[in-house]
Write a protein that holds these residues in place. Structure first.
Motif: not given
Length: 79
Positions: A1-28
């Motif tokens: 899940m470290q990859t997902l945390e990196w995903f959130i912290s890099t570059e500009e992302r779509k809000d929907e993408d960030i929400t999905r990543v946050r969901i996966l991190l909480k589920a993990d």
């Protein structure tokens, strides 16, 4: 899940993408869909669908949404 945390912290992302990543991190972390929805600020069904998509497609689930809206499934060919 470290990859997902990196995903959130890099570059500009779509809000929907960030929400999905946050969901996966909480589920993990062991949160239920209802708990995830409270923490992330989404509907429980969004949490469920995101987890299901991740189980089926892996990290690709972050970028593409399927089965949403009135028209049912959205094909990549139509994008």
């Amino acid at each position: 899940m470290q990859t997902l945390e990196w995903f959130i912290s890099t570059e500009e992302r779509k809000d929907e993408d960030i929400t999905r990543v946050r969901i996966l991190l909480k589920a993990d972390d062991g949160f239920t869909d209802s708990q995830v929805s409270e923490h992330v600020g989404c509907h429980w069904k969004t949490a469920y669908n995101t987890r299901k998509a991740y189980a089926e497609r892996g990290l690709g689930a972050i970028h593409h949404r399927y089965g949403t809206g009135k028209n049912g499934f959205t094909s990549l060919l139509n994008r």
